[in-house]
Write a protein that holds these residues in place. Structure first.
Motif, short mmCIF file in Angstrom:
data_model
loop_
_atom_site.label_atom_id
_atom_site.label_comp_id
_atom_site.label_asym_id
_atom_site.label_seq_id
_atom_site.Cartn_x
_atom_site.Cartn_y
_atom_site.Cartn_z
N UNK A 174 -32.85 9.38 26.66
CA UNK A 174 -32.18 8.30 25.96
C UNK A 174 -30.66 8.90 25.64
N UNK A 175 -30.58 10.16 25.04
CA UNK A 175 -29.21 10.80 24.67
C UNK A 175 -28.36 11.13 25.86
N UNK A 176 -29.39 11.64 26.99
CA UNK A 176 -28.65 11.92 28.16
C UNK A 176 -27.99 10.69 28.63
N UNK A 177 -28.68 9.62 28.56
CA UNK A 177 -28.20 8.37 29.36
C UNK A 177 -27.06 7.89 28.58
N UNK A 178 -26.89 7.80 27.30
CA UNK A 178 -25.98 7.57 26.39
C UNK A 178 -24.61 8.36 26.63
N UNK A 179 -24.71 9.68 26.75
CA UNK A 179 -23.61 10.49 26.88
C UNK A 179 -23.06 10.35 28.45
N UNK A 180 -23.99 10.19 29.33
CA UNK A 180 -23.49 9.89 30.90
C UNK A 180 -22.71 8.65 30.78
N UNK A 181 -23.32 7.55 30.32
CA UNK A 181 -22.68 6.37 30.29
C UNK A 181 -21.50 6.38 29.59
N UNK A 182 -21.27 6.97 28.49
CA UNK A 182 -19.82 7.39 27.77
C UNK A 182 -18.93 8.01 28.68
N UNK A 183 -19.23 9.05 29.16
CA UNK A 183 -18.29 9.76 30.04
C UNK A 183 -17.93 8.97 31.23
N UNK A 184 -18.73 8.28 32.03
CA UNK A 184 -18.27 7.27 32.95
C UNK A 184 -17.23 6.28 32.53
N UNK A 185 -17.53 5.72 31.35
CA UNK A 185 -16.78 4.79 30.88
C UNK A 185 -15.34 5.10 30.71
N UNK A 186 -15.31 6.43 30.09
CA UNK A 186 -13.88 6.97 29.88
C UNK A 186 -13.06 7.46 31.25
N UNK A 187 -13.77 7.81 32.12
CA UNK A 187 -13.20 8.31 33.32
C UNK A 187 -12.85 7.32 33.97
N UNK A 188 -13.60 6.13 34.11
CA UNK A 188 -13.04 4.81 34.96
C UNK A 188 -12.35 4.01 34.10
N UNK A 189 -11.53 4.32 32.91
CA UNK A 189 -10.76 3.40 32.15
C UNK A 189 -9.62 3.51 32.35
N UNK A 190 -8.96 4.67 33.30
CA UNK A 190 -7.62 4.66 33.84
C UNK A 190 -7.57 5.64 35.24
#
Length: 489
Positions: free
Chosen positions: A448-464
Motif C-alpha cells: 500500500x505504501x509503495x503504491x501511494x508513493x509511486x502514484x504521487x511521483x507519477x502525478x508530479x512528473x506528469x503535471x508539467x
C-alpha cells in the motif's frame, strides 16, 4: 526588420553533431532535450560550438551561417556552428568549464589538495574560456544585427561571460540565461581568483533574467551577489540590482517530456531488452542509471549496498543491483581515475558476497536509452544518491514508466528532491549507513505504501512538460520586457 523579435538560443553543445561517416547524431544531455522543442520553432536560431571535425566542415560549407538540419529522431532546426581555435577550445572546456567550474558548482574540490591556480589556469580562462565565449558572442551579435528587440536565451556554465559581450554591442537586447547545474554558496566561489570570479558574475548579471532549477540555487546565487559583490539584493522579489539594472533571478524546475518517454517505453527494442531483464531477474531488483561522474556518488552507492548485504545476509542470492553507467569525460584525469575506482569496488563487492551462481552487482558501462528504459520498468528500488545534482531527470523518468510500484531513494541534494522528496525515501548522500537502511526500508515497505508513493511521483512528473517550462520563461521575458519595473511573479 522582422515583425517578431529574433529568438536566438546559445549553448556549447548543439542539437546535432556530424560523425566521421557523415551521419548526423542527436546531441546528448538534458540541455539538448529541453531545448529541442523551442529550437524547432521556425523563428529560432540555435548557435553552438562545432564539436567535431565534420561540424567544422559543415559550418565552412555554409560560410559560418545558419542552415537547416533534420535531427535523426525528428525535428528540424536552424543551426549555426561556431568554429573556435583547437587550443582555445581545449583550455575552455578541459581546464575551466571542466573541471574548474563543474567542481566548484558541485562542491567536488578537495581544498586541502586542489586546485592550485597558477598562470596556467589564468591563461586558460583569458585565452580559452573568454575566447570561446567571444567566438559565440560574435555569432550572436551577427545574427541579431538589424533586428528589433532581439531575445537571446543562453544556456549553462560554459557561457557565463558571453552575455556581457553581447550586451556591450547591443544594449537593447533581451538576455535570458538558464543554468542547468547547481549554484553553490559563496565560499565555494572563493576558490577562483577575484578577477576571474568577477568576470563570471558580471557576465551573468548582464542578463535580464537568470534561471535555475530550484529555489535553493536561486537563493544561493542571490546570496553570492550580496556577499561576493556587495550588490543590492531583494531575496523576497528575487532581484539583484547591478549597474543600475534590475536582474530577475528565478526558479524554473525542468520537467521531462513524459509523453515522449512513454513512447520510448513502447518501442520494440525496449521490449526485447525487457525479456532479457526478466529472464535474469532475481526476487528483488535495485537500479541506478547515471553518468560515471564524480558528482553522482556511485562509489558510496555501492558501499551502501555492500553494507546492506553484510547486515542482511537473508538477501543473499535474492537481489541484483544493476548499474548502467555512461563513461564521462574520460580525458579528464579525475574522471578516468573515478571510473577505475568504480570497477575495482564492484569487483570487491562481487567477490565478497557473490556465489558461483550469483553476482550481486551487474555493472554495464554503456549509454543505451532503450536498455535503460527496459530496466526502469522493472526495478523494485531506484537509487539516485548524487552528492549534488542540478535536477537529475532519471529521478523523474524511472518512476514514470516503472510497473512494479518501485521505491525511489533520492538524495536530498538533487534538484529533483525539491519536487519529489515527499514521495521518495530521502537520504543524506554522504551517510552510507542511512543509504543501506533505506535500501532495506524500501524492500520491506508495504504494498500500500509503495503504491501511494509511486502514484504521487507519477502525478508530479506528469503535471508539467517542457512546453510548460519554456512557457514560464517566455512569460517572464514578456513581463520584464514590457515593464522593466515589474515585480517577478
Amino acid at each position: 526588420m522582422t515583425e517578431q523579435p529574433a529568438l536566438v538560443l546559445v549553448s556549447n553543445r548543439g542539437p546535432v553533431t556530424y560523425q566521421d561517416d557523415g551521419s548526423v547524431k542527436r546531441g546528448t544531455g538534458g540541455l539538448v532535450t529541453a531545448l529541442t522543442g523551442l529550437a524547432s520553432h521556425r523563428d529560432a536560431i540555435w548557435i553552438a560550438s562545432a564539436m567535431t571535425d565534420h561540424d567544422v566542415d559543415v559550418a565552412r560549407e555554409h560560410g559560418g551561417k545558419p542552415f537547416e538540419v533534420e535531427a535523426p529522431e525528428g525535428g528540424s532546426f536552424r543551426v549555426r556552428f561556431v568554429e573556435s581555435d583547437d587550443e582555445a577550445y581545449d583550455r575552455f572546456y578541459n581546464i575551466i568549464a571542466n573541471p574548474m567550474l563543474w567542481f566548484i558548482q558541485h562542491y567536488l574540490w578537495d581544498l586541502s589538495n586542489a586546485p592550485d591556480i597558477r598562470r596556467h589556469e589564468v591563461v586558460a580562462f583569458e585565452e580559452g574560456y573568454q575566447q570561446v565565449n567571444r567566438d559565440l558572442a560574435e555569432a550572436v551579435i551577427d545574427e541579431i544585427e538589424g533586428r528589433d528587440e532581439p531575445v537571446v536565451m543562453v544556456h549553462d556554465y560554459h557561457l557565463y561571460t558571453l552575455p556581457a559581450m553581447v550586451r556591450e554591442a547591443r544594449p537593447d537586447v533581451f538576455l535570458h540565461h538558464f543554468v542547468h547545474i547547481p549554484w553553490t554558496q559563496p565560499d565555494a566561489w572563493r576558490v577562483l581568483p577575484t578577477p576571474m570570479r568577477d568576470a563570471i558574475y558580471h557576465g551573468l548579471l548582464a542578463n535580464d533574467i537568470i534561471g535555475f532549477h530550484t529555489r535553493s540555487y536561486q537563493r544561493n546565487f542571490l546570496q553570492c551577489c550580496r556577499d561576493l559583490l556587495d550588490l543590492e539584493v531583494d531575496f523576497e522579489r528575487g532581484v539583484v540590482v547591478c549597474d543600475g539594472r534590475e536582474v530577475w533571478v528565478r526558479a524554473y524546475p525542468l520537467p521531462i517530456d513524459y509523453e515522449a518517454t512513454r513512447a520510448v517505453a513502447r518501442r520494440p527494442r525496449v521490449r526485447e531488452y525487457e525479456e532479457r531483464v526478466l529472464s535474469r531477474r532475481r526476487e528483488y531488483s535495485i537500479l541506478r542509471v547515471d553518468r560515471a561522474d564524480l558528482s553522482k556518488n556511485v562509489l558510496r552507492g555501492f558501499t551502501a549496498f555492500d553494507i546492506f548485504l553484510e547486515q542482511h545476509p537473508e538477501f543473499s542470492e535474492r537481489i541484483t543491483f544493476t548499474a548502467q553507467l555512461m563513461p564521462s569525460r574520460t580525458d579528464v584525469p579525475e574522471y578516468a581515475e573515478y571510473l577505475e575506482k568504480i570497477e575495482a569496488l564492484v569487483a570487491v563487492v562481487n567477490h565478497r558476497h557473490g556465489t558461483p551462481d550469483w553476482m550481486p552487482i551487474d555493472l554495464k558501462l554503456r549509454d543505451d536509452l532503450d536498455e535503460a528504459v527496459a530496466s526502469y520498468k522493472h526495478y523494485d528500488v531506484m537509487m539516485v544518491n548524487a552528492m549534488f545534482d542540478g535536477m537529475n531527470l532519471v529521478a523523474k523518468e524511472g518512476p514514470l514508466v516503472n510497473e512494479r510500484h518501485g521505491v525511489s531513494i533520492l538524495s536530498e541534494n538533487t534538484g529533483a528532491h525539491e519536487e519529489l522528496g515527499e514521495f521518495a525515501l530521502s537520504v543524506n548522500p554522504f551517510d552510507v549507513q542511512e543509504l543501506a537502511d533505506a535500501i532495506y526500508s524500501a524492500l520491506m515497505m508495504s504494498p500500500e505504501a509503495r503504491e501511494r508513493r509511486a502514484r504521487g511521483l507519477k502525478e508530479i512528473v506528469t503535471s508539467r512538460d517542457p512546453g510548460d517550462w519554456i512557457d514560464e520563461q517566455i512569460a517572464d521575458i514578456r513581463a520584464k520586457a514590457g515593464s522593466p519595473s515589474a515585480t517577478p511573479g
